[in-house]
Design a protein around this motif. Structure first.
Motif, PDB file in Angstrom:
ATOM      1  N   ARG A   1       0.797  -1.246  -0.035  1.00 45.78           N
ATOM      2  CA  ARG A   1       0.027   0.082   0.138  1.00 45.78           C
ATOM      3  C   ARG A   1       0.834   1.200  -0.058  1.00 45.78           C
ATOM      4  O   ARG A   1       0.765   2.098   0.604  1.00 45.78           O
TER       5      ARG A   1
ATOM      6  N   ALA B   1      -3.211   2.397   4.904  1.00 44.50           N
ATOM      7  CA  ALA B   1      -2.463   2.687   3.560  1.00 44.50           C
ATOM      8  C   ALA B   1      -1.531   3.767   3.718  1.00 44.50           C
ATOM      9  O   ALA B   1      -1.807   4.788   4.625  1.00 44.50           O
TER      10      ALA B   1
ATOM     11  N   ASP C   1      -0.623   2.855  -4.879  1.00 48.89           N
ATOM     12  CA  ASP C   1      -2.060   3.057  -4.869  1.00 48.89           C
ATOM     13  C   ASP C   1      -2.287   4.150  -5.963  1.00 48.89           C
ATOM     14  O   ASP C   1      -3.616   4.007  -6.307  1.00 48.89           O
TER      15      ASP C   1
ATOM     16  N   PHE D   1      -8.953   6.429  -5.957  1.00 51.32           N
ATOM     17  CA  PHE D   1      -8.068   5.820  -5.213  1.00 51.32           C
ATOM     18  C   PHE D   1      -8.865   4.754  -4.503  1.00 51.32           C
ATOM     19  O   PHE D   1      -9.847   4.785  -4.256  1.00 51.32           O
TER      20      PHE D   1
ATOM     21  N   SER E   1      -8.268   3.439  -1.652  1.00 50.62           N
ATOM     22  CA  SER E   1      -8.432   4.054  -0.197  1.00 50.62           C
ATOM     23  C   SER E   1      -8.309   5.541  -0.262  1.00 50.62           C
ATOM     24  O   SER E   1      -7.560   6.076  -0.953  1.00 50.62           O
TER      25      SER E   1
END
Length: 666
Positions: free
Chosen positions: A185, A333, A190, A360, A362
């Protein structure tokens, strides 16, 4: 904190790289020769020996299924335990896929989180494919490239592929993109996950392969929709030994256990996992090093590392119930606890290519996003509409922190580019000052004193770099070498060589975007002042003041107090300046500011954006600076007028060349 021990057989990969029995490189000449389709040459006997090793890997059983999935799907997710062979074998299979199509849609690139892993895998895979490193298989990592235009399988760090998107937004040179270790992450990975969603829509022929740990697979399937998911498991499960209780002194407990295991004289190696991480605090613009329990997913991955060995053992310095009661399922993340200024600058650059929107997986921390936009605005990287300004476009060309990029651009105006490039290279490379062995501290300080510059650490770094270059120019002999010179002065030779490489790349970037490089003039009074002005142009947010005369520095932007780092030249000379500009501030048990140079309040108020100064919290330091401003000039009118004047001043720095001519994306 966890410990694992392993038997020697799990190291056969690295041993094969270093060892040979003398006959392995001979070409097979008996019977029909089997030719390598990647270079057209006959396979060596070593290829067949390594092939037997490859076929024993857990991932090998999934080859047919994987190739079928890759043929009929744009996205394939492979969820695998650690040490199953996915990072070395999947890219080779993807290269076979591209070869079958005669590379019509491009070649293969595989991202890694760590630079060392990318290099090691490229070396290993080139060996397994029986081809030359740097030709058919290569790597490109920050400030180092081992590829040609003919390279068909490239390993790289995730941030390097992200940078490549700035000049080639659709990544048209690749037919298969592999994102490895997605479960780590990182911010770059990401961002790539989100941006590649858009690229896949524009390029239906492109294939995306995602390699991850099992705990991340369901989240990825929800993110990408209905895509094939393959699962690879290790052959063995490690024996786990839990502690009876929690140890307060983790490091001492680990050392004691290390020696206990060592005294048993069992064969194998020992690995220690220390539980600490770095978290960014946007309010104080600083990283905090914190110690906290690992997550359940991390604990599981530590067990998987021994999956290829039936005799490995994992020692956990915590009781078994601690796993469920105290450990989080996963750690956040990195994009939720990192400085996002460079990422936002990159996304603004991608906006120019129509790929600025990033979905994204997250959500980034809102406070970090706001701080990033605010910092870019202060640095004049954004225009009044929030898009990249001319300065912002040029800043994004440099693989550096935006503040450092801004300082380099300012040095064009102040005519100290040569010196600023050296500073940028030295602060980007690893620390060149070595931790001294016990009993040699005073000797090291005496040696380092030779390089100390009264103006501060930034100029001291120039002295170190120039001395290293001078030493390098001397012909090596039995009694003299670069390495010996560095040892004599307690300096890291590898760090200084990396600084040379970084500086050379920065010079190439300057030439490519046609920015002027002034002649060296280091040492003159005017040059020193110009260097400080350039540094302040980028690092006006990194200012601190000694509030009590004893080296307790209060940050101008917040109420944190820090001391000079022991490696500072000021610590060596025992001189404590009142106002300083620092490169880095870290929050830990001993807050410290690193790479520090003295500045004057008058120089600060001359270069700081007024609308940044007006946003500073009330403090004694701000009052002192306000008095300097009042003494030097009348109080500015409004924030908006000041910002407009500031932007106009920034845009006057390169009046001779229009943006589209000077900022060509290549």
């Amino acid at each position: 904190m966890e410990f694992l021990t392993s038997s020697p057989e799990i190291h056969h990969f690295s041993e094969l790289l270093d060892c040979s029995d003398g006959d392995e490189e001979e070409i097979l000449i008996c019977g029909d020769l089997e030719l390598n389709p990647f270079d057209g040459l006959p396979y060596s006997s070593r290829y067949y020996k390594l092939m037997k090793e490859r076929e024993e890997l857990p991932v090998w059983n999934e080859k047919c299924t994987f190739m079928e999935s890759l043929l009929h799907n744009q996205i394939v997710i492979l969820s695998g335990d650690a040490k199953t062979g996915k990072s070395s074998q999947i890219p080779q299979w993807c290269a076979e896929y591209c070869l079958s199509d005669h590379y019509r849609h491009g070649v293969v690139v595989c991202t890694q989180v760590h630079k060392q892993t990318a290099v090691w895998l490229a070396l290993r895979v080139a060996d397994e494919m029986d081809v030359n490193i740097g030709h058919e298989v290569g790597y490109f990592v920050p400030f180092e490239s081992c590829c040609t235009t003919e390279t068909i399988l490239r390993y790289c760090t995730d941030d390097m592929l992200q940078r490549e998107m700035m000049s080639a937004p659709l990544l048209n040179s690749y037919g298969v993109i592999i994102l490895d270790d997605v479960h780590e992450r990182t911010v770059a990975t990401d961002a790539l996950l989100g941006l590649l969603k858009n690229v896949l829509v524009s390029r239906p022929e492109l294939r995306l392969v995602i390699l991850t740990a099992p705990h991340m697979s369901s989240k990825l399937q929800n993110y990408y929709g209905s895509v094939p998911l393959l699962r690879v498991e290790n052959k063995h499960r490690a024996e786990v030994v839990y502690s009876c209780g929690i140890h307060k002194d983790h490091f001492s407990s680990a050392l004691r256990l290390l020696f206990e295991i060592h005294h048993t004289k069992e064969k194998g190696d020992i690995v220690i996992f220390l539980a600490c991480e770095q978290v960014y605090n946007p309010r104080i613009r600083a990283d905090s090093v914190i110690t906290q329990p690992i997550s359940q997913s991390q604990a599981e991955m530590h067990k998987q590392i021994l999956g290829m060995s039936s005799t490995g053992k994992l020692f956990c310095l915590y009781p078994e119930e601690f796993t469920q009661k105290e450990m989080k399922p996963h750690l956040p993340a990195k994009i939720q606890e990192s400085n996002l200024t460079s990422t936002v600058l990159f996304l603004k650059r991608m906006d120019i290519a129509g790929l600025g929107h990033c979905d994204f997986i997250s959500t980034p921390a809102p406070e970090s996003l706001m701080q990033a936009l605010e910092d870019l605005d202060y640095l004049a990287a954004l225009d009044n509409d929030g898009n990249l300004s001319e300065f912002g476009i040029i800043m994004s060309e440099f693989p550096l922190d935006p503040q450092l990029s801004k300082s380099i651009l300012a040095s064009c105006e102040f005519e100290c580019v040569d010196e600023m490039l050296t500073i940028a290279a030295m602060v980007t490379a690893p620390n060149c000052f070595l931790h001294t062995p016990p009993g040699t501290e005073e000797i090291a300080l005496t040696r380092w004193r030779k390089f100390s510059h009264p103006a501060g650490d930034h100029l001291t770094l120039i002295n170190v770099f120039n001395a290293f270059k001078e030493a390098s120019a001397k012909p090596p002999s039995q009694y003299y070498s670069n390495e010996k010179w560095c040892r004599d002065y307690f300096l890291s030779c590898s760090a200084l060589r990396m600084a040379e490489v970084i500086r050379a790349e920065l010079v190439e970037i300057m030439k490519r975007i046609e920015l002027p490089i002034s002649e060296p003039d280091f040492g003159s009074k005017e040059n020193i002042q110009s260097i400080k002005k350039s540094l302040l142009s980028g690092y006006f947010m990194h200012i601190a003041r000694d509030v009590d005369g004893s080296g307790n520095y209060l940050m101008l932007t917040h109420r944190q107090v820090a001391q000079l780092h022991p490696f500072s030249s000021y610590s060596n000379t025992r001189r404590i300046p009142e106002w300083v500009l620092f490169h880095e501030f870290s929050v830990s048990e001993d807050n410290s500011i690193r790479v520090v140079s003295e500045i004057s309040p008058e120089l600060f108020v001359e270069l700081v954006p007024q609308y940044y100064f007006s946003n500073l919290p009330p403090s004694e330091s701000k009052d002192i600076l306000q008095e300097v401003i009042n003494h030097l000039s009348p109080v500015p009118t409004t924030k908006e007028e000041e910002k407009t004047n500031h932007d106009s001043k920034e845009n006057e720095k390169f009046p001779q060349t229009p943006t589209e001519q000077r900022c060509v994306v290549q």
